[in-house]
Design a protein around this motif. Structure first.
Motif, PDB file in Angstrom:
ATOM      1  N   ASN A  66       0.931  -1.195  -0.153  1.00 47.06           N
ATOM      2  CA  ASN A  66       0.117  -0.101   0.153  1.00 47.06           C
ATOM      3  C   ASN A  66       1.038   1.043   0.006  1.00 47.06           C
ATOM      4  O   ASN A  66       1.946   1.396   0.860  1.00 47.06           O
ATOM      5  CB  ASN A  66      -0.952   0.006   1.089  1.00 47.06           C
ATOM      6  CG  ASN A  66      -2.317  -0.565   1.149  1.00 47.06           C
ATOM      7  OD1 ASN A  66      -2.635  -1.019  -0.026  1.00 47.06           O
ATOM      8  ND2 ASN A  66      -3.019  -1.168   2.116  1.00 47.06           N
ATOM      9  N   TYR A  77      -4.145   8.076   0.317  1.00 48.91           N
ATOM     10  CA  TYR A  77      -3.747   6.877  -0.332  1.00 48.91           C
ATOM     11  C   TYR A  77      -3.460   7.014  -1.907  1.00 48.91           C
ATOM     12  O   TYR A  77      -4.244   7.731  -2.392  1.00 48.91           O
ATOM     13  CB  TYR A  77      -5.015   5.878   0.023  1.00 48.91           C
ATOM     14  CG  TYR A  77      -5.024   4.622  -0.838  1.00 48.91           C
ATOM     15  CD1 TYR A  77      -4.261   3.503  -0.513  1.00 48.91           C
ATOM     16  CD2 TYR A  77      -5.750   4.536  -1.933  1.00 48.91           C
ATOM     17  CE1 TYR A  77      -4.148   2.331  -1.238  1.00 48.91           C
ATOM     18  CE2 TYR A  77      -5.571   3.178  -2.838  1.00 48.91           C
ATOM     19  CZ  TYR A  77      -4.959   2.355  -2.409  1.00 48.91           C
ATOM     20  OH  TYR A  77      -4.735   1.057  -3.235  1.00 48.91           O
ATOM     21  N   ARG A  79      -2.150   4.150  -3.926  1.00 48.99           N
ATOM     22  CA  ARG A  79      -2.503   3.046  -4.809  1.00 48.99           C
ATOM     23  C   ARG A  79      -1.707   1.824  -3.967  1.00 48.99           C
ATOM     24  O   ARG A  79      -1.122   1.963  -3.291  1.00 48.99           O
ATOM     25  CB  ARG A  79      -1.980   2.947  -6.218  1.00 48.99           C
ATOM     26  CG  ARG A  79      -0.389   3.278  -6.400  1.00 48.99           C
ATOM     27  CD  ARG A  79      -0.233   3.202  -8.134  1.00 48.99           C
ATOM     28  NE  ARG A  79       0.998   3.679  -8.274  1.00 48.99           N
ATOM     29  CZ  ARG A  79       2.196   2.587  -8.369  1.00 48.99           C
ATOM     30  NH1 ARG A  79       1.900   1.768  -8.273  1.00 48.99           N
ATOM     31  NH2 ARG A  79       3.214   3.172  -8.808  1.00 48.99           N
ATOM     32  N   SER A  80      -2.030   0.708  -4.532  1.00 47.29           N
ATOM     33  CA  SER A  80      -1.687  -0.441  -4.195  1.00 47.29           C
ATOM     34  C   SER A  80      -0.862  -1.255  -5.231  1.00 47.29           C
ATOM     35  O   SER A  80      -1.390  -1.064  -6.606  1.00 47.29           O
ATOM     36  CB  SER A  80      -2.485  -1.513  -3.520  1.00 47.29           C
ATOM     37  OG  SER A  80      -3.088  -1.106  -2.267  1.00 47.29           O
ATOM     38  N   SER A  81       0.218  -2.002  -5.085  1.00 44.37           N
ATOM     39  CA  SER A  81       0.943  -2.652  -6.078  1.00 44.37           C
ATOM     40  C   SER A  81       1.182  -4.041  -5.649  1.00 44.37           C
ATOM     41  O   SER A  81       1.555  -4.370  -4.611  1.00 44.37           O
ATOM     42  CB  SER A  81       2.082  -1.683  -6.348  1.00 44.37           C
ATOM     43  OG  SER A  81       1.882  -0.542  -6.811  1.00 44.37           O
ATOM     44  N   GLU A 103       5.618   9.569  -9.670  1.00 46.44           N
ATOM     45  CA  GLU A 103       4.251   9.799  -9.731  1.00 46.44           C
ATOM     46  C   GLU A 103       3.814  10.910  -8.476  1.00 46.44           C
ATOM     47  O   GLU A 103       2.966  11.619  -8.730  1.00 46.44           O
ATOM     48  CB  GLU A 103       3.502   8.579  -9.020  1.00 46.44           C
ATOM     49  CG  GLU A 103       2.249   8.598  -9.137  1.00 46.44           C
ATOM     50  CD  GLU A 103       1.435   6.860  -9.096  1.00 46.44           C
ATOM     51  OE1 GLU A 103       0.224   6.934  -8.835  1.00 46.44           O
ATOM     52  OE2 GLU A 103       2.124   6.177  -9.034  1.00 46.44           O
TER      53      GLU A 103
END
Length: 259
Positions: A66, A77, A79-81, A103
């Motif tokens: 996260n 938040y 993003r998640s990877s 980013e």
């Protein structure tokens, strides 16, 4: 909604219908959140920000991260990877870190706070700092403490392979047995705290580490410990007799007490 109805006795409050809940209420909430996120993004140029990484392994065995961005105005938040395909490989990990920094906009990022002290992640963070001179890499404080504790335990196990704490079903005698065991390892413990491995460890520079080192190297401390053991160990033997499966004769117990 329940609080609203209870706070106004005698008044009738109309609950939102299903159409309202999935109609104007949700878009309004989304719009409000988007405005909040935009405000957070705009504030980063003035205050700078930290990128927070939080990882875990899910039920399918995937390594997930996260990514959140913190600034004084609040946390958002990102993003998640899924890093399963390159977890353990330094170069792809470095590329992933660079993508995250870009980013968020590298000129706004002060530091990345990681969740793991794994060799791959630490090396990737080191290389990131070499490439991005304005970005600092660090690890979450709890992970630092775990690393410090692990380092200390390794030093301790190397010096004293056997456990220092002596277990017993009789919990009241554990401290005395442990103190006796520590006394028998005095030479090894003193040597450990005088070693170069201890001096270069993180814990050695902390106030707690210095206090431990001074205590172990203080001969008067060992003298007091020896006196305590000489007093308590005979009593421990009596307690063992009283709590044993085969109860000895009363005369034998008194004989032991007399000794």
């Amino acid at each position: 909604m329940i609080k609203a109805t209870l706070s106004h006795p005698g008044e009738t409050i109309k609950f939102p219908s299903c159409q309202e809940l999935k109609g104007w209420i949700l878009p309004d909430a989304v719009k409000e959140m988007q405005q909040y996120v935009t405000e957070m993004k705009n504030s980063r140029a003035n205050t700078s920000c930290s990128v927070l990484l939080d990882g875990w392994v899910d039920s399918k065995g995937r390594n997930l991260i996260n990514i959140s961005v913190y600034c004084p105005r609040g946390t958002v938040y990102l993003r998640s990877s899924d890093i399963s395909s390159f977890n353990g490989n330094v170069d792809p990990m470095l590329l992933f870190f660079e993508e995250v920094v870009e980013e968020v906009e590298v000129e706004n990022v002060v530091q990345i706070v990681a969740y793991s002290t794994s060799a791959c992640m630490m090396e990737g963070g080191k290389k990131l700092m070499e490439k991005r001179k304005t970005v600092f890499w660090t690890v979450d404080a709890s992970q630092c403490m775990e690393l410090i504790q692990a380092t200390f335990l390794k030093l301790l196990r190397d010096a004293c392979p056997d456990e220092l704490v002596k277990p017993s079903k009789i919990t009241s005698i554990v401290p005395s047995l442990t103190l006796e065991n520590i006394l028998s390892r005095q030479e090894h413990l003193v040597t450990m705290f005088q070693s170069s491995n201890w001096r270069i460890s993180i814990l050695a520079s902390t106030s707690e580490g210095k206090r431990m080192s001074e205590t172990v190297e203080d001969q008067s401390c060992w003298t007091r410990a020896l006196k305590a053991v000489k007093v308590t160990i005979p009593l421990v033997e009596v307690i063992k007799l009283l709590n044993g499966n085969n109860k000895p004769q009363v005369g034998f117990i008194y004989g032991t007490l007399d000794q």
